[in-house]
Write a protein that holds these residues in place. Structure first.
Motif, PDB file in Angstrom:
ATOM      1  N   SER A  51      23.257  13.992 -25.425  1.00  0.00           N
ATOM      2  CA  SER A  51      23.239  14.970 -26.526  1.00  0.00           C
ATOM      3  C   SER A  51      24.565  15.698 -26.572  1.00  0.00           C
ATOM      4  N   VAL A  52      24.936  16.090 -27.769  1.00  0.00           N
ATOM      5  CA  VAL A  52      26.225  16.761 -27.967  1.00  0.00           C
ATOM      6  C   VAL A  52      26.257  18.059 -27.143  1.00  0.00           C
ATOM      7  N   GLY A  53      27.319  18.215 -26.365  1.00  0.00           N
ATOM      8  CA  GLY A  53      27.442  19.403 -25.513  1.00  0.00           C
ATOM      9  C   GLY A  53      26.336  19.534 -24.479  1.00  0.00           C
ATOM     10  N   HIS A  54      25.559  18.453 -24.309  1.00  0.00           N
ATOM     11  CA  HIS A  54      24.361  18.475 -23.441  1.00  0.00           C
ATOM     12  C   HIS A  54      23.381  19.559 -23.919  1.00  0.00           C
ATOM     13  N   ALA A  55      23.325  19.688 -25.248  1.00  0.00           N
ATOM     14  CA  ALA A  55      22.513  20.755 -25.848  1.00  0.00           C
ATOM     15  C   ALA A  55      21.010  20.470 -25.807  1.00  0.00           C
ATOM     16  N   PRO A 119      20.517  25.691 -30.778  1.00  0.00           N
ATOM     17  CA  PRO A 119      20.121  25.734 -29.367  1.00  0.00           C
ATOM     18  C   PRO A 119      21.082  26.598 -28.550  1.00  0.00           C
ATOM     19  N   VAL A 120      20.530  27.262 -27.554  1.00  0.00           N
ATOM     20  CA  VAL A 120      21.381  28.042 -26.638  1.00  0.00           C
ATOM     21  C   VAL A 120      22.131  27.071 -25.723  1.00  0.00           C
ATOM     22  N   LEU A 125      29.281  23.489 -27.933  1.00  0.00           N
ATOM     23  CA  LEU A 125      30.300  22.449 -27.718  1.00  0.00           C
ATOM     24  C   LEU A 125      30.056  21.230 -28.617  1.00  0.00           C
ATOM     25  N   GLY A 126      31.086  20.829 -29.361  1.00  0.00           N
ATOM     26  CA  GLY A 126      31.032  19.570 -30.115  1.00  0.00           C
ATOM     27  C   GLY A 126      30.429  19.672 -31.498  1.00  0.00           C
ATOM     28  N   ILE A 127      30.011  20.873 -31.923  1.00  0.00           N
ATOM     29  CA  ILE A 127      29.322  20.953 -33.217  1.00  0.00           C
ATOM     30  C   ILE A 127      30.047  21.836 -34.226  1.00  0.00           C
ATOM     31  N   ALA A 128      31.316  22.189 -33.916  1.00  0.00           N
ATOM     32  CA  ALA A 128      32.044  23.067 -34.839  1.00  0.00           C
ATOM     33  C   ALA A 128      32.297  22.363 -36.168  1.00  0.00           C
ATOM     34  N   MET A 130      30.978  19.081 -36.948  1.00  0.00           N
ATOM     35  CA  MET A 130      29.861  18.214 -37.359  1.00  0.00           C
ATOM     36  C   MET A 130      28.554  18.698 -36.719  1.00  0.00           C
ATOM     37  N   PRO A 131      27.990  19.771 -37.281  1.00  0.00           N
ATOM     38  CA  PRO A 131      26.751  20.305 -36.686  1.00  0.00           C
ATOM     39  C   PRO A 131      25.603  19.299 -36.692  1.00  0.00           C
ATOM     40  N   GLU A 132      25.711  18.297 -37.571  1.00  0.00           N
ATOM     41  CA  GLU A 132      24.641  17.288 -37.627  1.00  0.00           C
ATOM     42  C   GLU A 132      24.530  16.489 -36.324  1.00  0.00           C
ATOM     43  N   MET A 133      25.543  16.620 -35.446  1.00  0.00           N
ATOM     44  CA  MET A 133      25.480  15.925 -34.151  1.00  0.00           C
ATOM     45  C   MET A 133      24.251  16.330 -33.345  1.00  0.00           C
ATOM     46  N   LEU A 134      23.792  17.566 -33.571  1.00  0.00           N
ATOM     47  CA  LEU A 134      22.571  17.990 -32.865  1.00  0.00           C
ATOM     48  C   LEU A 134      21.400  17.096 -33.266  1.00  0.00           C
ATOM     49  N   ARG A 135      21.285  16.863 -34.577  1.00  0.00           N
ATOM     50  CA  ARG A 135      20.156  16.035 -35.047  1.00  0.00           C
ATOM     51  C   ARG A 135      20.334  14.582 -34.608  1.00  0.00           C
ATOM     52  N   TYR A 136      21.590  14.114 -34.596  1.00  0.00           N
ATOM     53  CA  TYR A 136      21.817  12.747 -34.116  1.00  0.00           C
ATOM     54  C   TYR A 136      21.376  12.638 -32.647  1.00  0.00           C
TER      55      TYR A 136
END
Ligand SMILES: Cc1cc2nc3c(=O)[nH]c(=O)nc-3n(C[C@H](O)[C@H](O)[C@H](O)COP(=O)(O)O)c2cc1C
Length: 215
Positions: A51-55, A119-120, A125-128, A130-136
Motif C-alpha cells: 500500500s502507498v506509504g504503507h497506509a 488514513p492516519v 506519503l506518496g499521495i500528494a 495521486m491520492p487515488e493510490m490509496l484506493r489502488y
C-alpha cells in the motif's frame, strides 16, 4: 523479521501460474459455510498487501446481519434491472438480464471493502499528487484476498453494480470511507479455467498482443 526466506522453486511457479489461470469470479456458491479459521486466514493475508506509504487503507465490513444481507441483495437486483435498460439492442439487453451477476443470497460470507481516503497510517506519503493510490492499494489487497481464497479452494465474486452511497448508508460506515468492492465468498459450485462471461458468450479474453505496447 525472519532471515529464513523461502525458496520459491520452479514447481511453485507452475502452481502459481495455475492459480492465476484457475482464479474465477464466482457467482454460484455451495451452501456450506466457510470455517472461521479459513476466513481468518484469508483476512490475515489482506494485511500483507502492498500500500502507498504503507497506509493500509483497506477497511473490511463482514456482513453478519441477515437483514442487511437481504437489503444488499435487493439493492443490487434493482441496480441490475436499471443497468439492463442502458442496452439499446433488445437482444443484448436480454442477454445481460440472463447473466448471474452476484451471489449475495447464497454466498456464506459477504465482505464489503472500503478504502479510507484519510488514513492516519502512512502519514500522507506518496499521495500528494495521486491520492487515488490509496484506493489502488485497497484493490491490491482485494486481489491478494482473491488469490488466497482460490488457493484454499474458496471462491470470491466481486459485485460492483451498486450505488456506493446507498451501500455506505446501509453499512453505516464513516464518510471518509469509499466503497471499493462488495465481495461474495464461499465454496464455488464448480471450478473452471474460463471466465463465466466468456462461457456465456458475453466477452472472451482478448490476446495480449492487443493490450501490449512498446514506445
Ligand atoms: C473491479 C471489478 C468489478 C467487477 N464487478 C462485477 C459485478 O458487479 N458482477 C459480476 O458478476 N462480476 C463482476 N466482476 C467480475 C468480472 O466480470 C470478471 O472478473 C471477468 O468477467 C473475468 O472473469 P474471471 O474473474 O473469472 O477471470 C468484477 C471484476 C472486477 C475486477
Amino acid at each position: 523479521m525472519t532471515d529464513a526466506a523461502p525458496d520459491f522453486d520452479a514447481a511453485f511457479g507452475v502452481q502459481l501460474d495455475a492459480l492465476m489461470r484457475w482464479r474465477r469470479d464466482v457467482r454460484h456458491f455451495r451452501s456450506d459455510p466457510v470455517p472461521d479459521a479459513e476466513m481468518q486466514a484469508l483476512l490475515a493475508n489482506v494485511s500483507l498487501a502492498p500500500s502507498v506509504g504503507h497506509a493500509q487503507p483497506w477497511r473490511l465490513v463482514r456482513v453478519r446481519s441477515g437483514e442487511r444481507r437481504a437489503r444488499l441483495a435487493d439493492h443490487v437486483d434493482g441496480q441490475v434491472l436499471a443497468a439492463a435498460e442502458r442496452y439499446a439492442d433488445p437482444a443484448q439487453r436480454d442477454q445481460y438480464r440472463s447473466l448471474k451477476l452476484h451471489g449475495l443470497r447464497e454466498a456464506p460470507e459477504i465482505l464489503a471493502v472500503f478504502s479510507d481516503d484519510r488514513p492516519v497510517a502512512g502519514h500522507g506519503l506518496g499521495i500528494a499528487t495521486m491520492p487515488e493510490m490509496l484506493r489502488y492499494s485497497t484493490v491490491m489487497a482485494i486481489h491478494g484476498l482473491w488469490l488466497t481464497a482460490r488457493a484454499r479452494g474458496i471462491g470470491m465474486g466481486w459485485v460492483s453494480i451498486v450505488d456506493p452511497a446507498a451501500l455506505a448508508a446501509m453499512l453505516d460506515v464513516p464518510g471518509e470511507w469509499t466503497l471499493i468492492a462488495l465481495l461474495c465468498i464461499g465454496y464455488p459450485a464448480q471450478a473452471s479455467d474460463t471466465p463465466e462471461l466468456e462461457q456465456r458468450g458475453w466477452q472472451a479474453r482478448e490476446p495480449l498482443t492487443d493490450r501490449l505496447f512498446e514506445r
